[in-house]
Design an enzyme around this catalytic site. Structure first.
Site, mmCIF file in Angstrom:
data_model
loop_
_atom_site.group_PDB
_atom_site.id
_atom_site.type_symbol
_atom_site.label_atom_id
_atom_site.label_comp_id
_atom_site.label_asym_id
_atom_site.label_seq_id
_atom_site.Cartn_x
_atom_site.Cartn_y
_atom_site.Cartn_z
ATOM 1 N N TYR A 56 0.771 -1.127 -0.083
ATOM 2 C CA TYR A 56 0.066 -0.076 -0.028
ATOM 3 C C TYR A 56 1.031 1.409 0.030
ATOM 4 O O TYR A 56 1.468 1.519 1.200
ATOM 5 C CB TYR A 56 -0.738 -0.080 0.976
ATOM 6 N N HIS A 74 -0.344 -11.845 0.593
ATOM 7 C CA HIS A 74 -1.266 -11.134 -0.041
ATOM 8 C C HIS A 74 -1.474 -11.246 -1.490
ATOM 9 O O HIS A 74 -0.598 -11.252 -2.511
ATOM 10 C CB HIS A 74 -0.199 -9.710 0.010
#
Length: 325
Positions: A65, A130
């Site tokens: 992110y 992820h």
């Protein structure tokens, strides 16, 4: 009268067999990585402080992110709280980076050290692989998860998780690892008013002793008044239906995002609903939705009207691969 928003009203839910008790509303820290526009340190700190004050104890981030910006911002903000480490639960991820995907044992082992340094922590509560659909699921089973087990033994992480968009990746992995190896799954965009397919998987996950976190109750912006970002991968038909549902809510003085949040929160088998937040105002809106749900209940009439509008596009998903959450 509006129910008082206070720390005491935040419901805590047990996460699978971990013994962790997560706030039903989780703080998604991807917006702190400036992925939806710039966020100052001051706003990041204030958002985290307000979330914690109102009973949110679960904070989720990833090195992906904002290319590590989210982890650094969350680390600073948590440190600024000045509370004992045991009072909050932190989840970060490994395997997905701005440079691309790498689920090798070597990379994920290095990844946790980098994440801990950015977060200014000695350990994270949960480390998740992820978006595993972009890697080799067999590598996740035979190489990545065993590497994470070593990190667990070393005390750098407490629990192991996997995340992804297509629901079938979860059973693929869970059927191939020893029971109790994977503690938690994080699913997104499959437990919202327009797509409730995660519910079909809950009995299976329960049978495996796996805790469930659901992210993106607003379907990455589809269920908001302002509508989804440009890059949203939904079909034009789904976007139009959600726009109509949002307009219906506005005409009737309802907020589609609040209703969507309450819909997602109402299934107690989901331990926490993660929603991205980057302002005190957003924190308060989400906590109010949860508080009203537990005190007043959800607005069944408005929800059924929205469900009717969305019926033609119900459970319509999109191809994995362009989501930027």
């Amino acid at each position: 009268p509006k129910p008082q928003i206070s720390h005491d009203n935040m419901e805590l839910r047990t996460l699978g067999n971990t013994g962790l008790k997560l706030s039903s509303v989780g703080f998604g820290a991807s917006p702190l990585g400036n992925v939806f526009g710039p966020v100052s340190d001051k706003d990041a700190n204030a958002s985290v402080r307000e979330a914690f004050r109102l009973g949110i104890n679960f904070f989720d981030t990833s090195p992906y992110y904002g290319g590590t910006v989210s982890e650094k911002a969350l680390g600073k903000a948590l440190k600024a709280l000045g509370v004992p480490r045991s009072e909050y639960i932190v989840s970060t991820k490994c395997g997905r980076y701005v440079e691309g995907f790498d689920f090798s044992a070597e990379r994920v082992t290095r990844s946790i050290d980098e994440s801990l340094a950015r977060l200014q922590l000695d350990y994270v509560d949960i480390l998740q692989c992820h978006d595993i659909e972009f890697g080799s699921l067999d590598q996740i089973v035979t190489e990545t998860i065993p590497a994470l087990q070593k990190l667990k033994e070393a005390g750098k992480i407490r629990f192991i998780g996997i995340t992804g968009l297509p629901l079938e990746v979860f059973s693929y992995v869970l059927d191939r690892v020893p029971p109790g190896t994977v503690d938690v799954i994080l699913s997104y965009c499959h437990h919202s008013i327009n797509d409730s397919t995660l519910e079909d998987l809950l009995p299976y996950l329960k049978s495996k002793g796996v805790g469930v976190i659901s992210a993106s109750p607003l379907a990455m912006g589809l269920l908001t008044e302002s509508g989804p970002p440009e890059w949203h991968p939904a079909s034009p038909e789904l976007k139009a239906a959600c726009k109509a549902a949002a307009a219906y809510c506005k005409e009737n003085e309802k907020n589609i995002s609040k209703l969507a949040m309450q819909y997602s929160l109402s299934n107690k088998d989901i331990s926490s609903v993660l929603v991205g937040m980057n302002s005190v105002e957003q924190v308060e809106i989400n906590v109010t939705a949860a508080t009203e749900l537990s005190t007043v209940g959800k607005d069944e009439k408005a929800l059924s009207e929205i469900q009717d509008i969305l019926k033609p596009v119900k459970n319509q998903t999109w191809p994995s691969g362009i989501q930027q959450r």
